[in-house]
Design an enzyme around this catalytic site. Structure first.
Site, mmCIF file in Angstrom:
data_model
loop_
_atom_site.group_PDB
_atom_site.id
_atom_site.type_symbol
_atom_site.label_atom_id
_atom_site.label_comp_id
_atom_site.label_asym_id
_atom_site.label_seq_id
_atom_site.Cartn_x
_atom_site.Cartn_y
_atom_site.Cartn_z
ATOM 1 N N ASN A 108 -70.360 15.664 7.151
ATOM 2 C CA ASN A 108 -69.079 16.225 6.724
ATOM 3 C C ASN A 108 -68.086 15.077 6.595
ATOM 4 O OD1 ASN A 108 -66.780 17.777 6.268
ATOM 5 N ND2 ASN A 108 -67.463 19.398 7.640
ATOM 6 N N THR B 17 -47.925 -3.139 11.605
ATOM 7 C CA THR B 17 -48.970 -2.754 10.645
ATOM 8 C C THR B 17 -49.086 -1.241 10.544
ATOM 9 O OG1 THR B 17 -50.748 -2.845 12.296
ATOM 10 C CG2 THR B 17 -50.248 -4.873 11.098
ATOM 11 N N ASP B 18 -48.755 -0.521 11.633
ATOM 12 C CA ASP B 18 -48.772 0.934 11.570
ATOM 13 C C ASP B 18 -47.754 1.449 10.567
ATOM 14 O OD1 ASP B 18 -49.869 3.468 12.896
ATOM 15 O OD2 ASP B 18 -47.705 3.761 13.124
ATOM 16 N N LYS C 101 -52.258 -4.016 7.299
ATOM 17 C CA LYS C 101 -53.193 -2.946 7.651
ATOM 18 C C LYS C 101 -54.229 -2.845 6.540
ATOM 19 C CE LYS C 101 -52.606 -0.025 10.823
ATOM 20 N NZ LYS C 101 -52.825 -0.248 12.264
ATOM 21 N N ARG D 226 -59.087 23.840 2.768
ATOM 22 C CA ARG D 226 -59.373 22.461 3.147
ATOM 23 C C ARG D 226 -60.214 21.778 2.077
ATOM 24 N NH1 ARG D 226 -64.463 22.112 7.429
ATOM 25 N NH2 ARG D 226 -65.896 23.436 6.232
ATOM 26 N N PHE E 197 -62.470 26.949 7.340
ATOM 27 C CA PHE E 197 -63.217 26.808 8.589
ATOM 28 C C PHE E 197 -62.388 27.402 9.711
ATOM 29 C CE2 PHE E 197 -64.932 24.263 12.255
ATOM 30 C CZ PHE E 197 -66.193 24.852 12.229
ATOM 31 N N HIS F 6 -64.879 14.058 6.471
ATOM 32 C CA HIS F 6 -63.624 14.719 6.824
ATOM 33 C C HIS F 6 -62.433 14.121 6.083
ATOM 34 C CE1 HIS F 6 -65.656 16.898 9.975
ATOM 35 N NE2 HIS F 6 -66.106 15.764 10.502
ATOM 36 N N GLN G 256 -72.528 24.690 6.558
ATOM 37 C CA GLN G 256 -73.864 25.279 6.687
ATOM 38 C C GLN G 256 -74.116 26.313 5.590
ATOM 39 O OE1 GLN G 256 -71.778 24.638 9.175
ATOM 40 N NE2 GLN G 256 -72.826 24.276 11.130
#
Length: 307
Positions: free
Chosen positions: A257, A57-58, A12, A183, A166, A259, A231
């Protein structure tokens, strides 16, 4: 013509793992891009399709994230050694493990002296700017009598590892996003700002000083804003520049953003207490806005790529 199988490997690639170590109010970041390649007794999967010797691979991906929690990330080298040893010693068909790691370094954003009386020294120990940093930009327009100078930057990557939330957003039947009360907030800043200087040589700004000050105010606003939305952070960054740099009338931002999603470690019997994240590159939210000095008209194009 008969054929035989030559050298081969599988795994992976580009597992983006971000590990936050929380030492009280001081946070430490390890940001890695980990690629795993395994080789060994893999003839049959190629010849007949038998997966009897194949570790998915996961599973290698899950191992990277689980090891970030179980072993921590002291260094890229040590982390790679843990992974390589695990794959070779835990799976008999695997004879060789190759771990390639890119590490993205971060350095802390310094608080502004002007705000030191309002924020504690500990409160800026969660704000970072990516080393390597930005590309500086400028566009000069002259019509024979007056000048327009628009400067800017791109690829300035910044992160707050806490002090961001958020929640309270609109929800409909397609909404699956969970509300977040702590976050990671990260973005790659693209910004352009327009100077109000036109032609007076005596009033020409000190361009070098101006650029460094604009960047400083953007970074300090990013670090010092307790963010309820990207924002809100954008507006604070622009307002800080306009309020502190009289030579600038307009600034436009484009903030993707970047993430970071908490990895679910429960299937491996591990608790993820805001420590191990998956850094997603796409799709991403894109937040854009212009901040103006009161009374000024916008002149910077909405599409910053056309500047």
């Amino acid at each position: 013509m008969p054929t035989i199988l030559g050298q081969n490997q599988y795994g992976k690639a580009e597992n983006r793992v971000v590990k936050i170590t929380r030492d009280g109010a001081t946070h430490h970041i390890k940001d890695l891009n980990v690629s795993v390649a395994l080789s060994g007794d893999m003839d049959e999967v190629h010849y007949s399709g038998s997966n009897a010797n194949v570790l998915p691979t996961d599973t290698t991906k899950n191992t990277v994230f689980a090891f970030a929690k179980e072993h921590g990330i002291e260094s890229a080298e040590q982390f790679g050694i843990h992974l390589a040893r695990h794959f070779v010693t835990s799976q008999e068909p695997i004879k060789t493990a190759r771990i390639r790691i890119e590490e993205y370094a971060w350095e802390r954003i310094e608080a502004s002296d002007a705000n030191s009386q309002f924020i504690g020294a500990d409160e800026v120990k969660h704000s970072f700017v990516r080393k390597g940093q930005e590309t500086r930009l400028t566009q000069i327009t002259y019509d024979g009598s007056s000048w327009e100078v628009v400067s800017g930057l791109k690829d300035l990557v910044v992160m707050n590892s806490t002090n961001s939330e958020f929640w309270g957003y609109v929800k409909d039947k397609y909404t699956t996003l969970q509300e977040a009360y702590d976050r990671i907030l990260a973005t790659q800043v693209a910004a352009r700002w327009r100077f109000n200087w036109t032609d007076d040589e005596q009033k020409m700004p000190n361009w070098e000083k101006s650029y460094e000050q604009v960047k400083k105010h953007m970074l300090q606003a990013f670090a010092e804003t307790y963010s309820l939305s990207l924002q809100q952070t954008l507006y604070q960054m622009g307002s800080r520049v306009i309020n502190n740099r009289g030579e600038i009338d307009e600034i436009r931002f484009s903030l993707p953003n970047k993430h970071h999603f908490l990895v679910d470690l429960e299937p491996f019997g591990l608790k993820n207490d805001n420590e191990v994240y998956y850094a997603a590159d796409r799709p991403y939210g894109l937040i854009e806005a212009t901040i103006l000095r009161d009374g000024c008209e916008p002149r910077i194009p909405v599409d910053l790529t056309n500047l």
